[in-house]
Design a protein around this motif. Structure first.
Motif, PDB file in Angstrom:
ATOM      1  N   GLY A 110     -24.563 118.917 -13.754  1.00  0.00           N
ATOM      2  CA  GLY A 110     -25.489 119.479 -14.718  1.00  0.00           C
ATOM      3  C   GLY A 110     -26.791 118.710 -14.810  1.00  0.00           C
ATOM      4  N   ASN A 111     -27.452 118.874 -15.938  1.00  0.00           N
ATOM      5  CA  ASN A 111     -28.787 118.325 -16.158  1.00  0.00           C
ATOM      6  C   ASN A 111     -28.710 117.079 -17.044  1.00  0.00           C
ATOM      7  N   PRO A 112     -29.000 115.890 -16.507  1.00  0.00           N
ATOM      8  CA  PRO A 112     -28.914 114.676 -17.319  1.00  0.00           C
ATOM      9  C   PRO A 112     -29.891 114.654 -18.492  1.00  0.00           C
ATOM     10  N   ALA A 113     -30.924 115.495 -18.440  1.00  0.00           N
ATOM     11  CA  ALA A 113     -31.905 115.546 -19.524  1.00  0.00           C
ATOM     12  C   ALA A 113     -31.561 116.595 -20.577  1.00  0.00           C
ATOM     13  N   ALA A 114     -30.417 117.243 -20.456  1.00  0.00           N
ATOM     14  CA  ALA A 114     -30.039 118.299 -21.403  1.00  0.00           C
ATOM     15  C   ALA A 114     -29.768 117.718 -22.784  1.00  0.00           C
ATOM     16  N   ARG A 115     -29.958 118.548 -23.804  1.00  0.00           N
ATOM     17  CA  ARG A 115     -29.690 118.126 -25.184  1.00  0.00           C
ATOM     18  C   ARG A 115     -28.197 118.062 -25.474  1.00  0.00           C
ATOM     19  N   LEU A 116     -27.400 118.760 -24.686  1.00  0.00           N
ATOM     20  CA  LEU A 116     -25.963 118.854 -24.911  1.00  0.00           C
ATOM     21  C   LEU A 116     -25.206 118.144 -23.798  1.00  0.00           C
ATOM     22  N   MET A 117     -24.279 117.271 -24.188  1.00  0.00           N
ATOM     23  CA  MET A 117     -23.409 116.609 -23.220  1.00  0.00           C
ATOM     24  C   MET A 117     -21.964 116.936 -23.538  1.00  0.00           C
ATOM     25  N   LEU A 118     -21.220 117.341 -22.515  1.00  0.00           N
ATOM     26  CA  LEU A 118     -19.791 117.628 -22.627  1.00  0.00           C
ATOM     27  C   LEU A 118     -19.013 116.541 -21.902  1.00  0.00           C
ATOM     28  N   VAL A 119     -17.956 116.052 -22.538  1.00  0.00           N
ATOM     29  CA  VAL A 119     -17.100 115.038 -21.911  1.00  0.00           C
ATOM     30  C   VAL A 119     -15.668 115.533 -21.929  1.00  0.00           C
ATOM     31  N   GLY A 120     -15.116 115.751 -20.741  1.00  0.00           N
ATOM     32  CA  GLY A 120     -13.732 116.192 -20.621  1.00  0.00           C
ATOM     33  C   GLY A 120     -12.773 115.026 -20.504  1.00  0.00           C
ATOM     34  N   GLU A 121     -11.592 115.338 -19.991  1.00  0.00           N
ATOM     35  CA  GLU A 121     -10.511 114.341 -19.931  1.00  0.00           C
ATOM     36  C   GLU A 121     -10.564 113.527 -18.646  1.00  0.00           C
ATOM     37  N   ALA A 122     -10.239 114.161 -17.531  1.00  0.00           N
ATOM     38  CA  ALA A 122     -10.195 113.509 -16.227  1.00  0.00           C
ATOM     39  C   ALA A 122     -10.223 114.600 -15.161  1.00  0.00           C
ATOM     40  N   PRO A 123     -10.610 114.268 -13.943  1.00  0.00           N
ATOM     41  CA  PRO A 123     -10.644 115.273 -12.880  1.00  0.00           C
ATOM     42  C   PRO A 123      -9.250 115.821 -12.570  1.00  0.00           C
ATOM     43  N   GLY A 124      -9.223 117.095 -12.165  1.00  0.00           N
ATOM     44  CA  GLY A 124      -8.015 117.690 -11.630  1.00  0.00           C
ATOM     45  C   GLY A 124      -8.078 117.696 -10.107  1.00  0.00           C
ATOM     46  N   ALA A 125      -7.185 118.466  -9.497  1.00  0.00           N
ATOM     47  CA  ALA A 125      -7.117 118.472  -8.032  1.00  0.00           C
ATOM     48  C   ALA A 125      -8.398 119.014  -7.405  1.00  0.00           C
ATOM     49  N   ASP A 126      -8.936 120.113  -7.959  1.00  0.00           N
ATOM     50  CA  ASP A 126     -10.166 120.693  -7.401  1.00  0.00           C
ATOM     51  C   ASP A 126     -11.350 119.760  -7.602  1.00  0.00           C
ATOM     52  N   GLU A 127     -11.429 119.155  -8.780  1.00  0.00           N
ATOM     53  CA  GLU A 127     -12.517 118.232  -9.061  1.00  0.00           C
ATOM     54  C   GLU A 127     -12.448 117.009  -8.155  1.00  0.00           C
ATOM     55  N   ASP A 128     -11.242 116.514  -7.935  1.00  0.00           N
ATOM     56  CA  ASP A 128     -11.052 115.356  -7.061  1.00  0.00           C
ATOM     57  C   ASP A 128     -11.450 115.689  -5.627  1.00  0.00           C
ATOM     58  N   ARG A 129     -11.163 116.887  -5.203  1.00  0.00           N
ATOM     59  CA  ARG A 129     -11.480 117.287  -3.827  1.00  0.00           C
ATOM     60  C   ARG A 129     -12.982 117.472  -3.630  1.00  0.00           C
ATOM     61  N   ILE A 130     -13.663 118.049  -4.628  1.00  0.00           N
ATOM     62  CA  ILE A 130     -15.077 118.370  -4.493  1.00  0.00           C
ATOM     63  C   ILE A 130     -15.968 117.237  -4.989  1.00  0.00           C
ATOM     64  N   GLY A 131     -15.498 116.481  -5.980  1.00  0.00           N
ATOM     65  CA  GLY A 131     -16.285 115.386  -6.512  1.00  0.00           C
ATOM     66  C   GLY A 131     -17.173 115.759  -7.683  1.00  0.00           C
ATOM     67  N   LEU A 132     -16.877 116.894  -8.344  1.00  0.00           N
ATOM     68  CA  LEU A 132     -17.647 117.345  -9.498  1.00  0.00           C
ATOM     69  C   LEU A 132     -16.688 117.702 -10.638  1.00  0.00           C
ATOM     70  N   PRO A 133     -17.097 117.515 -11.892  1.00  0.00           N
ATOM     71  CA  PRO A 133     -16.209 117.856 -13.006  1.00  0.00           C
ATOM     72  C   PRO A 133     -16.179 119.357 -13.282  1.00  0.00           C
ATOM     73  N   PHE A 134     -15.044 119.834 -13.737  1.00  0.00           N
ATOM     74  CA  PHE A 134     -14.866 121.216 -14.187  1.00  0.00           C
ATOM     75  C   PHE A 134     -15.295 122.239 -13.132  1.00  0.00           C
ATOM     76  N   VAL A 135     -14.616 122.214 -11.985  1.00  0.00           N
ATOM     77  CA  VAL A 135     -14.903 123.196 -10.941  1.00  0.00           C
ATOM     78  C   VAL A 135     -13.685 124.060 -10.615  1.00  0.00           C
ATOM     79  N   GLY A 136     -12.541 123.761 -11.198  1.00  0.00           N
ATOM     80  CA  GLY A 136     -11.344 124.562 -10.965  1.00  0.00           C
ATOM     81  C   GLY A 136     -11.290 125.763 -11.907  1.00  0.00           C
ATOM     82  N   ARG A 137     -10.091 126.245 -12.173  1.00  0.00           N
ATOM     83  CA  ARG A 137      -9.939 127.409 -13.055  1.00  0.00           C
ATOM     84  C   ARG A 137     -10.454 127.115 -14.456  1.00  0.00           C
TER      85      ARG A 137
END
Length: 273
Positions: free
Chosen positions: A112-139
């Motif tokens: 996402g955009n580091p300059a955004a007014r809103l920041m979301l923080v999840g738990e930890a990467p899942g399998a899809d995130e671990d494979r791609i290297g980005l947060p929240f990319v699976g289902r």
């Protein structure tokens, strides 16, 4: 009475073969039972055994200087030394204090955009995130994108996304308190450097680790304050999309949180706690 006659050589060889003795090691037979035992050859100890023995011989560290505490202290030092998000990502790549790094495929830092007014923080990467290297990319990430789109937001322009832990726990299990404590200085510094106006913790581990909340169903949707270290910003906990996929009836609660978030962003000023 036991016979003293010499055994027939052919029968003896046949008996040896039947017992599994198929090779001769010397030209003449030896009675090894009558020989003195030879001392075993001394082989050098493996280097890892030498190191382990030396470590065991050192004085025990006091209880307050355990390895996890040392790792958390190192994480805090490395995080504070990073003055930009890129430097923080590089520090995480060099950090060796969390065992999850050894089992993960990729470091999952942000999207996402580091300059955004809103920041979301999840738990930890899942399998899809671990494979791609980005947060929240699976289902669950796809559902999160639809949730954001419902209030007119998209991740590339309006949101900065990260996780409490940057490495995937094996089997997508919940992070342990020790793992959270070790990685916490990095996400705290990441929030400080991104400097958003509003922080949303997605899921129970994030809400507990950053906001000290327990019981996500009871604590979600309530405005709180989060101290970034340089200023206080408004913060809220909400349900994780992965939970909503398992419990679709709870989407109504998440929708209430989204509407409150939309109102806060539209107001340009943070709502009262």
């Amino acid at each position: 009475m036991m016979s003293t006659a010499a055994p027939d050589p052919v029968e003896l060889l046949a008996w040896y073969a039947e017992m599994g003795v198929t090779e001769a090691l010397d030209e003449t037979p030896h009675d090894h039972f009558m020989e003195a035992p030879q001392p075993a050859a001394v082989r050098p100890a493996p280097p890892q055994l030498v190191r382990a023995t030396a470590a065991a011989a050192r004085p025990a560290l006091p209880a307050t200087a355990t390895a996890p505490d040392d790792a958390a202290l190192t994480a805090r030092t490395m995080a504070q030394q990073a003055t930009t998000l890129d430097a923080l990502k590089e520090a995480l790549a060099q950090f060796e204090g969390c065992a999850l790094k050894a089992t993960a495929k990729n470091l999952v830092f942000s999207d996402g955009n580091p300059a955004a007014r809103l920041m979301l923080v999840g738990e930890a990467p899942g399998a899809d995130e671990d494979r791609i290297g980005l947060p929240f990319v699976g289902r669950s990430g796809q559902l999160l994108d639809r949730m954001l789109a419902a209030i007119g937001l998209n991740r590339k322009e309006h949101v900065y996304i990260a996780n409490l832990l940057p490495w995937r726990p094996p089997g997508n299990r919940t992070p342990t308190p020790q793992e959270v404590a070790i990685c916490l200085p990095f996400i705290q510094r990441q929030i400080q450097l991104a400097n958003p106006d509003i922080l949303v913790c997605i899921g129970a581990p994030s809400a507990q680790g950053l906001l000290g909340l327990t019981g996500i169903l009871a604590s979600r949707g309530k405005w709180l304050e989060y101290d970034t270290g340089t200023r206080r910003i408004r913060a809220m906990a909400t349900l994780h999309p992965a939970y909503l996929l398992r419990q679709p009836l709870q989407k109504r609660l998440a929708w209430r949180d989204l509407r409150a978030l939309k109102a806060a962003l539209d107001a340009k000023t943070c709502p009262p706690c």
